[in-house]
Design a protein around this motif. Sequence first.
Motif, mmCIF file in Angstrom:
data_model
loop_
_atom_site.group_PDB
_atom_site.id
_atom_site.type_symbol
_atom_site.label_atom_id
_atom_site.label_comp_id
_atom_site.label_asym_id
_atom_site.label_seq_id
_atom_site.Cartn_x
_atom_site.Cartn_y
_atom_site.Cartn_z
ATOM 1 N N ASN A 19 -47.446 25.132 -86.613
ATOM 2 C CA ASN A 19 -46.002 25.360 -86.591
ATOM 3 C C ASN A 19 -45.716 26.793 -86.167
ATOM 4 O O ASN A 19 -45.936 27.734 -86.911
ATOM 5 C CB ASN A 19 -45.405 25.071 -87.963
ATOM 6 N N ALA A 20 -45.243 26.943 -84.940
ATOM 7 C CA ALA A 20 -44.946 28.267 -84.405
ATOM 8 C C ALA A 20 -43.945 28.127 -83.292
ATOM 9 O O ALA A 20 -43.743 27.041 -82.748
ATOM 10 C CB ALA A 20 -46.222 28.920 -83.872
ATOM 11 N N GLY A 21 -43.307 29.216 -82.947
ATOM 12 C CA GLY A 21 -42.457 29.198 -81.774
ATOM 13 C C GLY A 21 -43.329 28.942 -80.554
ATOM 14 O O GLY A 21 -44.313 29.636 -80.350
ATOM 15 N N SER A 22 -42.996 27.938 -79.735
ATOM 16 C CA SER A 22 -43.818 27.668 -78.552
ATOM 17 C C SER A 22 -43.009 27.903 -77.294
ATOM 18 O O SER A 22 -43.081 27.173 -76.331
ATOM 19 C CB SER A 22 -44.373 26.241 -78.592
ATOM 20 N N SER A 23 -42.184 28.939 -77.326
ATOM 21 C CA SER A 23 -41.429 29.343 -76.149
ATOM 22 C C SER A 23 -42.209 30.431 -75.430
ATOM 23 O O SER A 23 -43.353 30.712 -75.745
ATOM 24 C CB SER A 23 -40.047 29.856 -76.559
ATOM 25 N N ALA A 24 -41.575 31.078 -74.473
ATOM 26 C CA ALA A 24 -42.284 32.070 -73.666
ATOM 27 C C ALA A 24 -42.262 33.453 -74.296
ATOM 28 O O ALA A 24 -42.351 34.463 -73.618
ATOM 29 C CB ALA A 24 -41.665 32.121 -72.268
ATOM 30 N N GLY A 25 -42.146 33.535 -75.620
ATOM 31 C CA GLY A 25 -42.089 34.822 -76.300
ATOM 32 C C GLY A 25 -43.418 35.552 -76.256
ATOM 33 O O GLY A 25 -44.480 34.949 -76.108
ATOM 34 N N ALA A 26 -43.352 36.858 -76.461
ATOM 35 C CA ALA A 26 -44.564 37.677 -76.372
ATOM 36 C C ALA A 26 -45.557 37.319 -77.468
ATOM 37 O O ALA A 26 -46.766 37.503 -77.308
ATOM 38 C CB ALA A 26 -44.184 39.153 -76.452
ATOM 39 N N GLU A 27 -45.058 36.819 -78.616
ATOM 40 C CA GLU A 27 -45.955 36.528 -79.720
ATOM 41 C C GLU A 27 -46.268 35.035 -79.821
ATOM 42 O O GLU A 27 -46.658 34.541 -80.867
ATOM 43 C CB GLU A 27 -45.334 37.026 -81.036
ATOM 44 N N GLY A 32 -44.440 21.253 -73.264
ATOM 45 C CA GLY A 32 -43.072 21.073 -72.799
ATOM 46 C C GLY A 32 -42.765 19.615 -72.536
ATOM 47 O O GLY A 32 -43.362 18.989 -71.663
ATOM 48 N N VAL A 33 -41.845 19.062 -73.331
ATOM 49 C CA VAL A 33 -41.459 17.659 -73.208
ATOM 50 C C VAL A 33 -39.960 17.590 -72.974
ATOM 51 O O VAL A 33 -39.186 18.351 -73.579
ATOM 52 C CB VAL A 33 -41.833 16.862 -74.483
ATOM 53 N N ALA A 34 -39.540 16.699 -72.115
ATOM 54 C CA ALA A 34 -38.121 16.564 -71.784
ATOM 55 C C ALA A 34 -37.390 15.825 -72.896
ATOM 56 O O ALA A 34 -36.948 14.681 -72.761
ATOM 57 C CB ALA A 34 -37.960 15.829 -70.452
ATOM 58 N N VAL A 35 -37.288 16.504 -74.025
ATOM 59 C CA VAL A 35 -36.619 15.935 -75.187
ATOM 60 C C VAL A 35 -35.944 17.073 -75.937
ATOM 61 O O VAL A 35 -36.470 18.184 -76.011
ATOM 62 C CB VAL A 35 -37.625 15.189 -76.106
ATOM 63 N N ARG A 36 -34.743 16.817 -76.446
ATOM 64 C CA ARG A 36 -34.013 17.817 -77.229
ATOM 65 C C ARG A 36 -33.418 17.152 -78.461
ATOM 66 O O ARG A 36 -32.872 16.068 -78.346
ATOM 67 C CB ARG A 36 -32.901 18.448 -76.381
ATOM 68 N N PRO A 37 -33.560 17.856 -79.644
ATOM 69 C CA PRO A 37 -34.341 19.076 -79.851
ATOM 70 C C PRO A 37 -35.844 18.768 -79.836
ATOM 71 O O PRO A 37 -36.240 17.618 -79.983
ATOM 72 C CB PRO A 37 -33.888 19.563 -81.224
ATOM 73 N N GLY A 38 -36.658 19.799 -79.671
ATOM 74 C CA GLY A 38 -38.100 19.626 -79.646
ATOM 75 C C GLY A 38 -38.719 19.880 -78.300
ATOM 76 O O GLY A 38 -39.897 19.578 -78.084
ATOM 77 N N HIS A 39 -37.961 20.462 -77.394
ATOM 78 C CA HIS A 39 -38.396 20.683 -76.008
ATOM 79 C C HIS A 39 -39.762 21.362 -75.870
ATOM 80 O O HIS A 39 -40.592 20.925 -75.080
ATOM 81 C CB HIS A 39 -37.297 21.489 -75.297
ATOM 82 N N PRO A 40 -40.070 22.445 -76.626
ATOM 83 C CA PRO A 40 -41.333 23.155 -76.375
ATOM 84 C C PRO A 40 -42.533 22.625 -77.157
ATOM 85 O O PRO A 40 -43.375 23.386 -77.650
ATOM 86 C CB PRO A 40 -41.002 24.587 -76.793
ATOM 87 N N VAL A 41 -42.679 21.320 -77.277
ATOM 88 C CA VAL A 41 -43.787 20.727 -78.032
ATOM 89 C C VAL A 41 -45.107 20.936 -77.287
ATOM 90 O O VAL A 41 -45.156 20.872 -76.055
ATOM 91 C CB VAL A 41 -43.543 19.220 -78.242
ATOM 92 N N ILE A 42 -46.176 21.153 -78.053
ATOM 93 C CA ILE A 42 -47.535 21.264 -77.503
ATOM 94 C C ILE A 42 -48.365 20.109 -78.050
ATOM 95 O O ILE A 42 -48.331 19.824 -79.249
ATOM 96 C CB ILE A 42 -48.180 22.604 -77.911
ATOM 97 N N LEU A 43 -49.095 19.442 -77.165
ATOM 98 C CA LEU A 43 -50.022 18.386 -77.569
ATOM 99 C C LEU A 43 -51.390 18.723 -77.004
ATOM 100 O O LEU A 43 -51.510 19.122 -75.835
ATOM 101 C CB LEU A 43 -49.571 17.017 -77.044
ATOM 102 N N GLY A 44 -52.415 18.576 -77.812
ATOM 103 C CA GLY A 44 -53.754 18.882 -77.330
ATOM 104 C C GLY A 44 -54.826 18.305 -78.222
ATOM 105 O O GLY A 44 -54.551 17.603 -79.205
ATOM 106 N N MET A 45 -56.066 18.581 -77.861
ATOM 107 C CA MET A 45 -57.234 18.185 -78.647
ATOM 108 C C MET A 45 -58.070 19.436 -78.871
ATOM 109 O O MET A 45 -58.285 20.229 -77.939
ATOM 110 C CB MET A 45 -58.063 17.132 -77.912
ATOM 111 N N VAL A 46 -58.547 19.640 -80.114
ATOM 112 C CA VAL A 46 -59.383 20.805 -80.412
ATOM 113 C C VAL A 46 -60.731 20.346 -80.953
ATOM 114 O O VAL A 46 -60.841 19.294 -81.595
ATOM 115 C CB VAL A 46 -58.692 21.763 -81.412
ATOM 116 N N ASP A 47 -61.760 21.150 -80.691
ATOM 117 C CA ASP A 47 -63.112 20.814 -81.127
ATOM 118 C C ASP A 47 -63.234 20.932 -82.641
ATOM 119 O O ASP A 47 -62.655 21.834 -83.255
ATOM 120 C CB ASP A 47 -64.129 21.740 -80.455
ATOM 121 N N ARG A 48 -64.044 20.039 -83.217
ATOM 122 C CA ARG A 48 -64.220 20.047 -84.670
ATOM 123 C C ARG A 48 -65.229 21.089 -85.124
ATOM 124 O O ARG A 48 -65.189 21.543 -86.258
ATOM 125 C CB ARG A 48 -64.678 18.670 -85.144
#
Length: 658
Positions: free
Chosen positions: A258-266, A283-299
Motif C-alpha cells: 500500500n503506497a502511492g503509485s503515482s509519478a512522485g519522487a518517493e 496503470g489500469v483504466a479504472v477510476r478510482p484506482g487508476h495507478p494500480v500495480i500488478l506483479g509477481m515476486v520471487d518467494r
Amino acid sequence: MSVYLHDIPLSQAQARLREALQEADLWRVLNVEEIPLDENALGRVTTEPIWAEISSPHYHASAMDGFAVRAVATNGAMPSAPVTLYTGPEAQYVDTGDPLPEWANAVIPIENVESLDEHDQITTEIRKPKSIRVRAAVTPWSHVRPLGEDIVATQLVLPAGHVLRPADLGAIAASGHQTIRVACKPKVAILPTGTELVPIGSKLKSGDILEYNSLVLASQIKQMGGNPTRYPITKDDFDLICQRVAEAAQTHDLVLLNAGSSAGAEDFSSRVVEKLGTLLVHGVAVRPGHPVILGMVDRGVTSQSPARQIPIVGVPGYPVSAALTIDIFVESLIARWLGRRPLELPLETATLTRKLVSPAGDDDFVRVVVGKVGDKLLAAPLSRGAGVITSLVQADGLALVPSGTQGMEAGEKIQVRMYRNRSEIDKTILAIGSHDLTLDLIAQFLAEHDRRLASANVGSQGGLVALRRGEAHIAGSHLLDPQDGTYNISYIRQYMPGIPVKVVALVGRDQGLIVKKGNPKGIKSLKDLTNPEIQFVNRQRGAGTRVLLDYHLNLMSISKDSIAGYNQEEYTHLGIASAVASGRADCGLGVAAAAQALDLEFISLFQERYDLVIPKQFADGELLTPLFDLLMDARFREAVSKLKGYDVSVMGTLILED
C-alpha cells in the motif's frame, strides 16, 4: 521505461494477472486442511463433497409426545364410537424423538387420547394409563419422523466450494461427520509504506497522515475468507521496502503493497516489484484506482512453499482507491484460492438524479445513495474524491459508468451493485437539498424508529428541482425572497408549479462569518470581504446561504468581483469551516454550529428559517410518519438546541400546505 507501462483496460489487467497465476500453478485452491466440526468452521469453504455416513434420523422417531400404535387398530374410531387400546401390546407411551416400537407405525398426540385406569375411568396418570380411549382414527406414519426423513446415508449433503453456514454445520453433524476438509485461508501480507504515515492514536502534526488503509484492507481480506497480516509502517526507503516485501513473500500467498503509485519522487512500488520479480501492470483504466500495480515476486530460497513466485498488488494510497482495488482485483483471487464463487452484489436498475461526467477511456465506479421515491428507484452520486472514505460509509451501492462513455445525463438508467438490501432501501427517506447539521441528528434519531435518512447536498434550489422531478422525499431549503423577505414560498411556486406541498419549519438558525480562532484578520462584517488580503470561501450556486449572501451584498452595493474567493465553492457548512480551519480561506459564510464543531470563531450576521419542503404525496404516507413525530419529540428538540446558533421554537410549525 515510463513510470506507467500504460493504462490498460480493466479486463486486460485482470487477464494478465490470471495468466501469470496459471503459469505459476496458483490459479486453484492453494491448500487443504482437515478441521474439527465446531463453530470455528463457520465461513470456511468445503474442498470436496460431503456425503452422509448415516441417515437422520437413523430410526423411526416419534414427532410428538403421545402413544405409539398400529394405525389399523384405530380404524372406525369416532367421537360417538371410541376405540379402547391397552398399553403394552396395543399402545406405548413415547416422548418426542423416542424410537417407535418395531410393531408401531403411528403416534397419537397425548392431547388426542383419554387416559384410563383399570376401572376404565379417566386417570391423572396420563403417561402411565392402563388403557387409552381414541375418538378419531389415525393414518399410517402420522406424527412419525421415518428413518432418513432428513438425510439418507450416502446422499450428498453439501458440494465442494460451499461456504459453511450455521445450519450447514448441523447437517454435517447429523450425517455422521466429526471433521471437515476445507480450503486453507490464504495468507495475505499488508505493507503500508510512506514517510508521512503515522499509526492510529498518534498525536498529529502538520504533514502527518493517519495510516488506516491497512485496517480497512485487512478487514476486507478477513471478510473474504483470507488471513491478513498487518505489517508496521515502512518509511520511503527503497532497500527497506524491498527487504520487507521479500520477507513477507516467504510466508504469505499474496502481498498488498500500500503506497502511492503515482509519478512522485518517493514512489518505489513499481521498482520494488521489478527488482524482486515481474511487473505485469502499472496503470489500469479504472477510476478510482487508476495507478494500480500488478506483479509477481520471487518467494526466495528459504520459503517452505513449492511455489516459486506469489502475486503482489501495488495498492494506491487514497482510501477509496485502495478499498476498491481490493474488491476489483483481490476478491476474485481469494475466491479462486478458496474454491468458492466470487462474491456477487445484487444488481438494481436505478435512475440517476444528476449528470455524471466521466473520463471516456476509463471504467468509472461511482458511489451512490439509493432511495425509492414513489415507484422509482433513484441513485444520487456521492463525492467522487479518491480520498473520501466517508463516501464508502454512506454509499448504498456502486454504479459503473463503463469505458467509452463520457458520462450520463440526469434521468438515465444505471446499474447499481447494491451494498444494502431492498428492505433497507424501502425504509429510506431520501433528502436532497440544502445542508444542515440537524440532518445528521435526524438520521440518528430516525434509526431508532426503523427509518433511515440518506441525504445529498445540492443546495436549496437543487433540492426543489429534485422534488419537481420526483427524485426525493424531502428537501431542506432556506431561500430568501429579496422582494418581500420571506423564505421558500416564492421559490416553491417557481420551481415546483402545480405540485401540492407541505412546508414545515425545522429550525431558526444564525448565519454569519466563520473565521479563524482569534480572528487574526479582524473581520467584522461583509464590508471587510472587499479587502484584497482576505480570502473568502463561498457556498455553491443554488445554495440558500449563497442566495442570502448575494441579497445582503446587493443591499450594501458590494460587487461580487471585489471579493477574493467568491467563486471558490464548498457544498456544506462543515466544508466552509474546514476550509477556514485548514488555512485555504480566511472566512466563509455559514452556521454557528459549523464554527463550533471545528473550534473556530463566529461573527453572527443574520437569522433565518430553515424549512423542510415535502410533496403532499409523501407527507401523507407512512414512510415519513416517524419524521413528523420526531419534530415533536422533546429529546430531539433538546439535542438540536445544544447546537450553537439554533432556535427550536419554530420546529414543527406548518408554514404552507396546499
